[in-house]
Design a protein around this motif. Structure first.
Motif, mmCIF file in Angstrom:
data_model
loop_
_atom_site.group_PDB
_atom_site.id
_atom_site.type_symbol
_atom_site.label_atom_id
_atom_site.label_comp_id
_atom_site.label_asym_id
_atom_site.label_seq_id
_atom_site.Cartn_x
_atom_site.Cartn_y
_atom_site.Cartn_z
ATOM 1 N N ALA A 142 0.836 -1.208 0.000
ATOM 2 C CA ALA A 142 0.000 0.000 0.000
ATOM 3 C C ALA A 142 0.869 1.255 0.000
ATOM 4 O O ALA A 142 0.517 2.268 -0.623
ATOM 5 C CB ALA A 142 -0.928 -0.014 1.213
ATOM 6 N N PHE A 143 2.000 1.195 0.679
ATOM 7 C CA PHE A 143 2.918 2.339 0.693
ATOM 8 C C PHE A 143 3.443 2.626 -0.714
ATOM 9 O O PHE A 143 3.472 3.778 -1.166
ATOM 10 C CB PHE A 143 4.074 2.046 1.648
ATOM 11 C CG PHE A 143 5.184 3.050 1.594
ATOM 12 C CD1 PHE A 143 5.043 4.307 2.181
ATOM 13 C CD2 PHE A 143 6.378 2.752 0.941
ATOM 14 C CE1 PHE A 143 6.079 5.242 2.123
ATOM 15 C CE2 PHE A 143 7.412 3.678 0.880
ATOM 16 C CZ PHE A 143 7.260 4.931 1.471
ATOM 17 N N TYR A 144 3.872 1.564 -1.419
ATOM 18 C CA TYR A 144 4.380 1.738 -2.770
ATOM 19 C C TYR A 144 3.283 2.208 -3.739
ATOM 20 O O TYR A 144 3.563 2.834 -4.748
ATOM 21 C CB TYR A 144 4.989 0.437 -3.285
ATOM 22 C CG TYR A 144 6.385 0.186 -2.796
ATOM 23 C CD1 TYR A 144 7.456 0.923 -3.274
ATOM 24 C CD2 TYR A 144 6.639 -0.801 -1.853
ATOM 25 C CE1 TYR A 144 8.750 0.696 -2.831
ATOM 26 C CE2 TYR A 144 7.927 -1.043 -1.401
ATOM 27 C CZ TYR A 144 8.977 -0.289 -1.888
ATOM 28 O OH TYR A 144 10.256 -0.515 -1.442
ATOM 29 N N GLU A 145 2.034 1.891 -3.440
ATOM 30 C CA GLU A 145 0.920 2.274 -4.305
ATOM 31 C C GLU A 145 0.377 3.661 -3.976
ATOM 32 O O GLU A 145 -0.681 4.051 -4.468
ATOM 33 C CB GLU A 145 -0.202 1.240 -4.198
ATOM 34 C CG GLU A 145 0.178 -0.120 -4.787
ATOM 35 C CD GLU A 145 -0.901 -1.173 -4.572
ATOM 36 O OE1 GLU A 145 -1.694 -1.015 -3.604
ATOM 37 O OE2 GLU A 145 -0.966 -2.118 -5.359
ATOM 38 N N SER A 146 1.089 4.407 -3.119
ATOM 39 C CA SER A 146 0.759 5.817 -2.801
ATOM 40 C C SER A 146 -0.528 5.972 -1.994
ATOM 41 O O SER A 146 -1.208 6.996 -2.087
ATOM 42 C CB SER A 146 0.662 6.652 -4.093
ATOM 43 O OG SER A 146 1.875 6.634 -4.796
ATOM 44 N N TYR A 147 -0.856 4.960 -1.187
ATOM 45 C CA TYR A 147 -2.011 5.097 -0.305
ATOM 46 C C TYR A 147 -1.597 5.813 0.982
ATOM 47 O O TYR A 147 -0.443 5.732 1.423
ATOM 48 C CB TYR A 147 -2.589 3.720 0.044
ATOM 49 C CG TYR A 147 -3.421 3.127 -1.072
ATOM 50 C CD1 TYR A 147 -4.749 3.500 -1.240
ATOM 51 C CD2 TYR A 147 -2.867 2.212 -1.966
ATOM 52 C CE1 TYR A 147 -5.517 2.956 -2.264
ATOM 53 C CE2 TYR A 147 -3.628 1.665 -2.990
ATOM 54 C CZ TYR A 147 -4.946 2.049 -3.131
ATOM 55 O OH TYR A 147 -5.706 1.523 -4.150
ATOM 56 N N THR A 148 -2.548 6.483 1.596
ATOM 57 C CA THR A 148 -2.316 7.132 2.881
ATOM 58 C C THR A 148 -2.246 6.067 3.976
ATOM 59 O O THR A 148 -3.096 5.168 4.035
ATOM 60 C CB THR A 148 -3.454 8.123 3.201
ATOM 61 O OG1 THR A 148 -3.454 9.141 2.184
ATOM 62 C CG2 THR A 148 -3.254 8.762 4.561
ATOM 63 N N LEU A 149 -1.234 6.179 4.839
ATOM 64 C CA LEU A 149 -1.067 5.237 5.939
ATOM 65 C C LEU A 149 -1.086 6.026 7.247
ATOM 66 O O LEU A 149 -0.043 6.428 7.769
ATOM 67 C CB LEU A 149 0.245 4.458 5.796
ATOM 68 C CG LEU A 149 0.410 3.625 4.513
ATOM 69 C CD1 LEU A 149 1.798 3.021 4.443
ATOM 70 C CD2 LEU A 149 -0.659 2.545 4.421
ATOM 71 N N PRO A 150 -2.279 6.298 7.782
ATOM 72 C CA PRO A 150 -2.376 7.145 8.975
ATOM 73 C C PRO A 150 -1.645 6.564 10.181
ATOM 74 O O PRO A 150 -1.148 7.305 11.026
ATOM 75 C CB PRO A 150 -3.884 7.246 9.219
ATOM 76 C CG PRO A 150 -4.486 6.100 8.473
ATOM 77 C CD PRO A 150 -3.594 5.846 7.308
ATOM 78 N N LEU A 193 -6.767 4.941 1.873
ATOM 79 C CA LEU A 193 -6.567 3.526 2.181
ATOM 80 C C LEU A 193 -7.883 2.750 2.146
ATOM 81 O O LEU A 193 -7.914 1.585 1.735
ATOM 82 C CB LEU A 193 -5.902 3.377 3.554
ATOM 83 C CG LEU A 193 -5.454 1.964 3.938
ATOM 84 C CD1 LEU A 193 -4.419 1.442 2.950
ATOM 85 C CD2 LEU A 193 -4.890 1.942 5.352
ATOM 86 N N GLU A 194 -8.979 3.405 2.542
ATOM 87 C CA GLU A 194 -10.271 2.709 2.570
ATOM 88 C C GLU A 194 -10.798 2.397 1.173
ATOM 89 O O GLU A 194 -11.705 1.567 1.005
ATOM 90 C CB GLU A 194 -11.317 3.522 3.345
ATOM 91 C CG GLU A 194 -11.495 4.954 2.851
ATOM 92 C CD GLU A 194 -10.617 5.922 3.598
ATOM 93 O OE1 GLU A 194 -10.974 7.108 3.636
ATOM 94 O OE2 GLU A 194 -9.590 5.487 4.170
ATOM 95 N N ASP A 195 -10.236 3.028 0.163
ATOM 96 C CA ASP A 195 -10.657 2.744 -1.209
ATOM 97 C C ASP A 195 -9.867 1.596 -1.835
ATOM 98 O O ASP A 195 -10.154 1.192 -2.966
ATOM 99 C CB ASP A 195 -10.475 3.996 -2.082
ATOM 100 C CG ASP A 195 -11.367 5.149 -1.637
ATOM 101 O OD1 ASP A 195 -12.424 4.869 -1.030
ATOM 102 O OD2 ASP A 195 -11.004 6.319 -1.877
ATOM 103 N N ARG A 196 -8.909 1.100 -1.112
ATOM 104 C CA ARG A 196 -8.032 0.059 -1.666
ATOM 105 C C ARG A 196 -8.769 -1.280 -1.733
ATOM 106 O O ARG A 196 -9.392 -1.722 -0.768
ATOM 107 C CB ARG A 196 -6.776 -0.081 -0.816
ATOM 108 C CG ARG A 196 -5.729 -1.030 -1.373
ATOM 109 C CD ARG A 196 -4.417 -0.851 -0.615
ATOM 110 N NE ARG A 196 -3.379 -1.694 -1.153
ATOM 111 C CZ ARG A 196 -3.025 -2.880 -0.640
ATOM 112 N NH1 ARG A 196 -3.634 -3.312 0.457
ATOM 113 N NH2 ARG A 196 -2.058 -3.588 -1.173
ATOM 114 N N VAL A 197 -8.691 -1.942 -2.876
ATOM 115 C CA VAL A 197 -9.308 -3.260 -3.083
ATOM 116 C C VAL A 197 -8.223 -4.323 -2.939
ATOM 117 O O VAL A 197 -7.243 -4.314 -3.708
ATOM 118 C CB VAL A 197 -9.962 -3.370 -4.472
ATOM 119 C CG1 VAL A 197 -10.554 -4.763 -4.674
ATOM 120 C CG2 VAL A 197 -11.026 -2.300 -4.642
#
Length: 399
Positions: A195-203, A213-217
């Protein structure tokens, strides 16, 4: 019937030459066969044990670019031939930099998903989040041991902040269990790295990203699977490729070669044992039959006392049973002695604790049943001869 059995026993010990000859025949055939069978068991068991000692021989990894849903992976839990499995993330996201806590030396290492029941881990060891197992090479290069604290560090393009994952080393894997520099950890941690590499927010880690992050499938690139047995490996690999539609990597060729060797050894030993059994059976048939023919007068005299033919037929059968008992006992004693000598002479190349010649208790019992069956069948010809004995005719011929 009891009197005939006692008479047969006394006669057998009185005719020691007959007992000695038949016992010698049995020992001469059985001891070499037992030694061959024992060496086959010992060497093959050592080879199988050596292969099972390396869990990688049971491992199947998917390869190539593929995408699996959680449902695709979940179905594997119902396959009985699978001992352990875990999903994998994409290959470009499974490398991290590793260093000791507060240290400066960085080493890149592949991160491998694991969990409870992973054959690569020591028995009973789990890897909850925040705990890892490291390969021997990585531990040696970073000079770390169990209970050490390390950090997994990654820097992705377009990210202003590094991902730092503090971890505790719970075990250092033995040499050969995992090659190269590797870190084994729970799959959810690998999911965070992806998820980090995919540019998602990691609170949780204070990292802002371009995507929520909640939109990640959830999706997986592949699976890491272990078969229960070496015999299951080839079929399981084929089933995985058919079901998931992906190529896989496994040591199937090496495993099948060893299993094929075992089948060929069993076939060769079976043919040898069959030929030896035919020779032994023929020798015993003529031996027991000639002994009954030699004692026709004695048996005829006993029959005149009112002993029925069926009871008289027990005479050679009792002697055959005793002969088989002596022959088997002496054969196993000689096998144990010959096995120890062979182990001292040729057993140095085997793994520690392996025995060159071994026969299990169940196999020994089976061998005894087969030998008793062969000997008693051979004695059947003599029993049939005794059953057809006509006392009046025998006594008239001798007079």
């Amino acid at each position: 019937m009891k009197q005939i059995a006692l008479l047969a026993v006394r006669d057998l010990f009185h005719s020691r030459v007959f007992l000695f000859c038949n016992t010698a025949i049995m020992v001469g055939v059985l001891v070499p066969l037992l030694l061959l069978f024992g060496v086959k068991n010992g060497v093959y068991s050592a080879l199988i044990g050596e292969m099972l000692a390396n869990p990688a021989n049971l491992q199947i990894d998917t390869s190539g670019n593929a995408t699996f849903s959680p449902e695709d992976v979940a179905q594997l839990s119902t396959w009985p031939e699978i001992a352990f499995f875990t999903p994998k993330v994409r290959g470009q996201f499974d490398y991290m930099n590793v260093r000791t806590k507060g240290g400066r030396r960085l080493k890149s290492a592949v991160v491998i998903p694991s969990g409870a029941g992973d054959p690569t881990l020591p028995l009973g060891l789990d890897l909850p989040e925040g705990q890892v197992a490291v390969s021997a090479q990585l531990a040696r290069q970073l000079q770390i041991s169990a209970q050490a604290e390390i950090e997994l560090i990654s820097q992705a393009e377009g990210r202003s902040k590094q991902l730092r994952l503090p971890m505790k080393v719970v075990t250092v894997l033995p040499e050969g269990a995992m090659s190269g520099r590797a870190v084994m950890l729970a799959f959810p941690t690998l999911d965070v790295i992806e998820a980090f590499y995919e540019s998602y927010t990691l609170p949780t880690y204070g990292i802002e990203g371009a995507r929520k992050l909640e939109d990640r499938v959830p999706s997986y690139e592949g699976v890491r699977v272990f078969a229960h047995r070496l015999e299951d490996l080839a079929a399981l690999q084929s089933r995985l490729e058919t079901t998931l539609g992906v190529r896989t990597l496994a040591r199937t060729q090496e495993v099948n070669a060893l299993l094929g060797l075992g089948k060929k050894l069993n076939l060769a030993l079976g043919l040898t044992a069959a030929l030896a059994a035919m020779g032994l059976g023929a020798a015993l048939v003529f031996g027991f039959w000639s002994d009954v023919a030699r004692k026709r007068q004695t048996l005829a005299a006993i029959a005149l006392l009112g002993v029925p033919g069926r009871t008289l037929a027990l005479f050679p059968m009792v002697q055959a049973g005793l002969t088989a008992t002596f022959g088997l006992s002496l054969s196993f004693v000689l096998f144990l002695g010959a096995g120890k000598i062979a182990d001292r002479l040729f057993g140095r190349g085997l793994p520690d604790g392996a025995v060159l010649a071994q026969i299990s208790q169940g196999q020994a019992v089976s061998i005894c049943f087969v030998v008793y069956g062969l000997v008693l069948t051979a004695a059947g010809a003599a029993a049939w001869s005794a059953l057809r004995l006509d006392p009046a005719t025998v006594l008239r011929e001798t007079s």
